[in-house]
Design a protein around this motif. Structure first.
Motif, mmCIF file in Angstrom:
data_model
loop_
_atom_site.group_PDB
_atom_site.id
_atom_site.type_symbol
_atom_site.label_atom_id
_atom_site.label_comp_id
_atom_site.label_asym_id
_atom_site.label_seq_id
_atom_site.Cartn_x
_atom_site.Cartn_y
_atom_site.Cartn_z
ATOM 1 N N ILE A 197 -9.197 2.352 19.970
ATOM 2 C CA ILE A 197 -8.952 2.294 21.400
ATOM 3 C C ILE A 197 -8.668 1.061 21.726
ATOM 4 C CG2 ILE A 197 -9.622 3.243 23.511
ATOM 5 C CD1 ILE A 197 -8.629 5.263 21.067
ATOM 6 N N ALA A 198 -9.577 0.205 21.434
ATOM 7 C CA ALA A 198 -9.423 -1.291 22.135
ATOM 8 C C ALA A 198 -8.263 -2.062 21.640
ATOM 9 C CB ALA A 198 -10.570 -1.978 21.745
ATOM 10 N N THR A 199 -7.994 -1.963 20.385
ATOM 11 C CA THR A 199 -6.734 -2.716 19.792
ATOM 12 C C THR A 199 -5.563 -2.157 19.694
ATOM 13 O OG1 THR A 199 -7.520 -2.204 17.596
ATOM 14 C CG2 THR A 199 -8.592 -4.041 18.662
ATOM 15 N N GLY A 200 -5.523 -0.743 19.535
ATOM 16 C CA GLY A 200 -4.198 -0.146 19.305
ATOM 17 C C GLY A 200 -4.059 0.063 17.902
ATOM 18 N N GLU A 201 -4.659 -0.485 17.007
ATOM 19 C CA GLU A 201 -4.336 -0.609 15.675
ATOM 20 C C GLU A 201 -4.763 0.712 14.826
ATOM 21 O OE1 GLU A 201 -6.596 -3.818 14.071
ATOM 22 O OE2 GLU A 201 -5.285 -5.294 14.663
ATOM 23 N N GLY A 202 -3.835 1.208 13.859
ATOM 24 C CA GLY A 202 -4.042 2.577 13.349
ATOM 25 C C GLY A 202 -4.543 2.114 11.850
ATOM 26 N N VAL A 203 -5.369 2.869 11.343
ATOM 27 C CA VAL A 203 -5.868 2.938 9.690
ATOM 28 C C VAL A 203 -5.752 4.194 9.152
ATOM 29 C CG1 VAL A 203 -7.826 2.263 8.319
ATOM 30 C CG2 VAL A 203 -7.169 0.891 10.603
ATOM 31 N N GLY A 204 -5.065 4.323 8.113
ATOM 32 C CA GLY A 204 -5.001 5.671 7.466
ATOM 33 C C GLY A 204 -5.142 5.371 5.734
ATOM 34 N N GLU A 205 -5.719 6.510 5.311
ATOM 35 C CA GLU A 205 -5.958 6.464 3.800
ATOM 36 C C GLU A 205 -5.705 7.830 3.442
ATOM 37 O OE1 GLU A 205 -9.291 4.464 1.112
ATOM 38 O OE2 GLU A 205 -9.731 5.115 2.805
ATOM 39 N N CYS A 206 -5.121 8.002 2.207
ATOM 40 C CA CYS A 206 -5.315 9.416 1.484
ATOM 41 C C CYS A 206 -6.280 9.238 0.358
ATOM 42 C CB CYS A 206 -3.688 9.385 0.963
ATOM 43 S SG CYS A 206 -2.661 9.806 2.105
ATOM 44 N N LYS A 207 -6.762 10.715 0.098
ATOM 45 C CA LYS A 207 -8.059 10.925 -0.768
ATOM 46 C C LYS A 207 -7.569 12.074 -1.290
ATOM 47 C CE LYS A 207 -10.914 7.622 0.063
ATOM 48 N NZ LYS A 207 -11.268 6.587 -0.757
ATOM 49 N N PRO A 208 -7.973 12.432 -2.723
ATOM 50 C CA PRO A 208 -7.442 13.438 -3.839
ATOM 51 C C PRO A 208 -8.460 14.467 -2.997
ATOM 52 C CG PRO A 208 -8.581 11.833 -4.698
ATOM 53 C CD PRO A 208 -8.499 11.015 -3.543
ATOM 54 N N ASN A 209 -9.624 14.377 -2.549
ATOM 55 C CA ASN A 209 -10.531 15.270 -2.270
ATOM 56 C C ASN A 209 -11.038 15.250 -0.726
ATOM 57 O OD1 ASN A 209 -10.603 16.372 -4.963
ATOM 58 N ND2 ASN A 209 -11.989 14.688 -5.579
ATOM 59 N N ARG A 210 -11.443 16.311 -0.005
ATOM 60 C CA ARG A 210 -12.012 16.116 0.971
ATOM 61 C C ARG A 210 -13.462 16.497 1.016
ATOM 62 N NH1 ARG A 210 -12.833 20.190 4.673
ATOM 63 N NH2 ARG A 210 -12.989 19.397 7.012
ATOM 64 N N ASN A 211 -14.125 15.528 1.221
ATOM 65 C CA ASN A 211 -15.755 15.798 1.336
ATOM 66 C C ASN A 211 -16.303 14.754 2.086
ATOM 67 O OD1 ASN A 211 -15.692 13.514 -0.445
ATOM 68 N ND2 ASN A 211 -15.502 14.630 -2.314
ATOM 69 N N GLY A 212 -17.710 14.962 2.216
ATOM 70 C CA GLY A 212 -18.246 14.094 3.007
ATOM 71 C C GLY A 212 -18.291 12.526 2.880
ATOM 72 N N ALA A 213 -18.387 12.368 1.537
ATOM 73 C CA ALA A 213 -18.499 10.975 0.855
ATOM 74 C C ALA A 213 -17.324 10.281 1.115
ATOM 75 C CB ALA A 213 -18.812 11.063 -0.440
ATOM 76 N N ASN A 214 -16.058 10.974 0.892
ATOM 77 C CA ASN A 214 -14.710 10.378 1.109
ATOM 78 C C ASN A 214 -14.527 9.912 2.678
ATOM 79 O OD1 ASN A 214 -13.873 10.166 -1.453
ATOM 80 N ND2 ASN A 214 -13.007 11.980 -1.454
ATOM 81 N N PHE A 215 -14.992 11.041 3.601
ATOM 82 C CA PHE A 215 -14.732 10.710 4.862
ATOM 83 C C PHE A 215 -15.754 9.701 5.705
ATOM 84 C CE2 PHE A 215 -15.640 11.930 9.439
ATOM 85 C CZ PHE A 215 -14.282 12.114 9.955
ATOM 86 N N LEU A 216 -16.720 9.503 4.935
ATOM 87 C CA LEU A 216 -17.885 8.485 5.506
ATOM 88 C C LEU A 216 -17.283 7.053 4.936
ATOM 89 C CD1 LEU A 216 -20.286 7.559 6.823
ATOM 90 C CD2 LEU A 216 -21.655 7.966 4.669
#
Length: 334
Positions: A197-216
């Motif tokens: 929100i402060a800088t307006g920069e976006g970060v994105g990443e694709c993961k093969p699995n959706r789990n807590g470890a990847n999200f963290l």
């Protein structure tokens, strides 16, 4: 109007009505009407008058009834969930004896911007503290605390990775882009994205699995990216580029222009401990970084104020800015 003026001038020269009509290419009645208008109103009488349109064929009560029915749910006996132009016109004819075409109904909808086919969704929360939680989250966006990293995070799960069986044919003359209807599946992927929100920069990443470890792991990556930005921003004032003239500098690769970032330019212009008016900041940044828009400078001031580098000054804390006290800055900038 020019033709009417010529008719009046020719009449002033004493020409006959018949001759004037032949010269102007109009009828004798038009010549008489133009002379009468000039005699009654002078030059103003020759100005083009607004022509009257045809009378409204449908009474205003019918128009109001169409609008009223459109804004209400169809009656249960109609068996409809939404109105259409044809069903509404048919209902008016069968139940109320009002005969209008569906074209007339569609025209009213366009004029009144009515879209009865659209529908929305809503959600009721059973949490008794829902209002307080919403206020806390919205407050982070509107007025984040100094030194805090506020991220807006969302995910798009189970994105199908598809590939066409043949290459896409590009756009050609008189032909649109074409692709095959069949495709090959390559599994699914999960997209994580975060907006600082402060800088307006976006970060994105694709993961093969959706789990807590990847999200963290993704959250840690987004926070590290924000901390790197803040660490660059928190450099001492002596390290801020002082290219106030914006002059050309010669390097091994040739001539280049050293242009500081907007945040660095704002910090270079502000004097420590001395409040500056917004107009003076605009002028100073324009000298340090020519071509910078005032809206971008205001955004930079708001961004620097959120991270504790700049603070407002003055009686009402409006219009005056100064370098903030380093002790008041957040821990992320020390």
């Amino acid at each position: 109007m020019a033709l009417r003026a010529r008719i009046v001038l020719w009449a002033g020269e004493g020409r006959r009505r018949k001759d004037i009509a032949e010269l102007a290419g109009v009828s004798a009645r038009t010549v008489d009407r133009t002379r009468t208008r000039y005699a009654e109103g002078g030059v103003a009488g020759l100005v083009e008058r607004k022509r009257g349109g045809g009378k409204e064929q449908v009474p205003p009560q019918t128009r109001g009834r169409v609008i009223a029915l459109t804004r209400m749910t169809p009656p249960p006996e109609s068996g409809l969930s939404h109105w259409s132009t044809r069903t509404l016109a048919d209902y008016l004819k069968r139940r109320e004896g009002i005969k209008v075409s569906f074209h007339y109904v569609a025209r009213i909808w366009r004029e009144e911007n009515l879209k009865p086919h659209r529908s929305g969704t809503f959600k009721l929360s059973k949490d008794p503290a829902f209002a307080e939680k919403v206020a806390d989250i919205v407050g982070l966006y509107l007025d984040p605390p100094g030194g805090a990293v506020v991220l807006s995070v969302d995910e798009k799960t189970q994105v199908q990775a598809l590939d066409r069986t043949q290459p896409v044919l590009p756009v050609a003359f008189a032909a649109t882009e074409k692709r095959t209807h069949d495709y090959v599946r390559h599994g699914i992927t999960n997209l994580f994205a975060a907006l600082n929100i402060a800088t307006g920069e976006g970060v994105g990443e694709c993961k093969p699995n959706r789990n807590g470890a990847n999200f963290l792991a993704f959250l840690k990556k987004a926070v590290e990216a924000a901390e790197q930005y803040f660490s660059r921003l928190a450099q001492p004032r002596e390290q801020v580029p002082q290219d106030t003239a914006g002059a050309w500098t010669s390097g091994p690769e040739g001539s280049t222009r050293a242009r500081p970032t907007i945040d660095s330019a704002v910090l270079a212009v502000l004097a420590p401990g001395e409040p500056m008016a917004l107009a003076d900041i605009y002028a100073g940044v324009a000298g340090v970084r020519p071509g910078t828009k005032n809206n971008n400078i205001r955004s930079s001031l708001d961004r620097l104020r959120r991270v504790g580098r700049v603070e407002r000054a003055g009686v009402f804390r409006q219009g005056l800015y100064r370098i903030a006290d380093p002790e008041k800055a957040g821990p992320a900038h020390n």
